[in-house]
Design a protein around this motif. Sequence first.
Motif, PDB file in Angstrom:
ATOM      1  N   LEU A  37       0.946  -1.081  -0.297  1.00  0.00           N
ATOM      2  CA  LEU A  37      -0.016  -0.032  -0.124  1.00  0.00           C
ATOM      3  C   LEU A  37       1.503   1.448   0.145  1.00  0.00           C
ATOM      4  CD1 LEU A  37      -3.134  -1.037   3.116  1.00  0.00           C
ATOM      5  CD2 LEU A  37      -2.871  -0.204   0.162  1.00  0.00           C
ATOM      6  N   TRP A  38       0.111   2.013  -0.798  1.00  0.00           N
ATOM      7  CA  TRP A  38       0.934   3.271  -0.145  1.00  0.00           C
ATOM      8  C   TRP A  38      -0.242   4.669   0.476  1.00  0.00           C
ATOM      9  CZ3 TRP A  38       5.265   5.031  -2.210  1.00  0.00           C
ATOM     10  CH2 TRP A  38       6.232   6.585  -2.137  1.00  0.00           C
ATOM     11  N   SER A  47       9.073  11.660   6.220  1.00  0.00           N
ATOM     12  CA  SER A  47       8.395   9.859   6.127  1.00  0.00           C
ATOM     13  C   SER A  47       9.775   9.263   7.000  1.00  0.00           C
ATOM     14  CB  SER A  47       8.490   9.371   5.406  1.00  0.00           C
ATOM     15  OG  SER A  47       8.845   9.574   3.972  1.00  0.00           O
ATOM     16  N   LEU A  48      10.361  10.339   6.978  1.00  0.00           N
ATOM     17  CA  LEU A  48      12.328   9.830   6.091  1.00  0.00           C
ATOM     18  C   LEU A  48      12.510   9.499   8.475  1.00  0.00           C
ATOM     19  CD1 LEU A  48      14.235  11.617   4.246  1.00  0.00           C
ATOM     20  CD2 LEU A  48      13.937   8.786   4.422  1.00  0.00           C
ATOM     21  N   PHE A  67      11.834   5.960  -3.146  1.00  0.00           N
ATOM     22  CA  PHE A  67      11.283   5.030  -4.714  1.00  0.00           C
ATOM     23  C   PHE A  67      11.188   7.285  -5.522  1.00  0.00           C
ATOM     24  CE2 PHE A  67       9.253   3.147  -1.670  1.00  0.00           C
ATOM     25  CZ  PHE A  67       9.744   1.720  -1.244  1.00  0.00           C
ATOM     26  N   SER A  68      12.067   8.008  -5.428  1.00  0.00           N
ATOM     27  CA  SER A  68      11.760   9.155  -5.539  1.00  0.00           C
ATOM     28  C   SER A  68      13.570   9.443  -6.049  1.00  0.00           C
ATOM     29  CB  SER A  68      11.449  10.601  -4.828  1.00  0.00           C
ATOM     30  OG  SER A  68      11.594  11.645  -5.710  1.00  0.00           O
ATOM     31  N   CYS A  76       5.385  10.354   2.414  1.00  0.00           N
ATOM     32  CA  CYS A  76       4.425   9.076   2.174  1.00  0.00           C
ATOM     33  C   CYS A  76       5.903   7.830   2.577  1.00  0.00           C
ATOM     34  CB  CYS A  76       4.621   8.658   0.847  1.00  0.00           C
ATOM     35  SG  CYS A  76       3.504  10.539  -0.321  1.00  0.00           S
ATOM     36  N   VAL A  77       4.423   7.181   3.052  1.00  0.00           N
ATOM     37  CA  VAL A  77       5.122   5.722   3.206  1.00  0.00           C
ATOM     38  C   VAL A  77       5.081   4.765   2.372  1.00  0.00           C
ATOM     39  CG1 VAL A  77       5.895   6.018   5.208  1.00  0.00           C
ATOM     40  CG2 VAL A  77       3.970   4.955   5.128  1.00  0.00           C
ATOM     41  N   ARG A  78       5.300   3.485   2.607  1.00  0.00           N
ATOM     42  CA  ARG A  78       4.387   2.426   1.654  1.00  0.00           C
ATOM     43  C   ARG A  78       5.185   1.119   2.529  1.00  0.00           C
ATOM     44  NH1 ARG A  78       7.574  -1.803  -3.379  1.00  0.00           N
ATOM     45  NH2 ARG A  78       8.371  -2.164  -1.439  1.00  0.00           N
ATOM     46  N   LEU A  79       3.740   0.552   2.144  1.00  0.00           N
ATOM     47  CA  LEU A  79       3.995  -0.697   4.011  1.00  0.00           C
ATOM     48  C   LEU A  79       3.461  -1.809   2.805  1.00  0.00           C
ATOM     49  CD1 LEU A  79       0.827   1.030   5.631  1.00  0.00           C
ATOM     50  CD2 LEU A  79       3.354   1.196   6.147  1.00  0.00           C
TER      51      LEU A  79
END
Length: 106
Positions: A37-38, A47-48, A67-68, A76-79
């Motif tokens: 999930l994004w 997020s860092l 992711f950039s 943002c985070v990716r789970l």
Amino acid sequence: RRIRKCYRDQLLRVAEAVGRQFPEGTRISNPRGGHVLWVEMPEAIDSLRLQQEAAEHRVSIAPGPLFSPVGLYGNCVRLNCGIRWSPKVEEAISIVGNLARKQLGL
């Protein structure tokens, strides 16, 4: 088919938990496949920093800037939702949500 259904069920459970635990204004992707999930949180979230704080609680998340190539997606985070749902997973989501709300002073 069974594994796709399993991933979909886990995605839904994680998305529901994020909706309950993360700060107001958080948006969640609706992936058409896979098991990640994004999650886009309010702009003030770093997020860092959130990743570092979560790691102190033994929770792993992927911060958006990974992711950039130019460091975008700082809020943002990716789970990963490929892990079998359990009270431990629910607790991890709660920890990250609490840390995110704390960054907002909530």
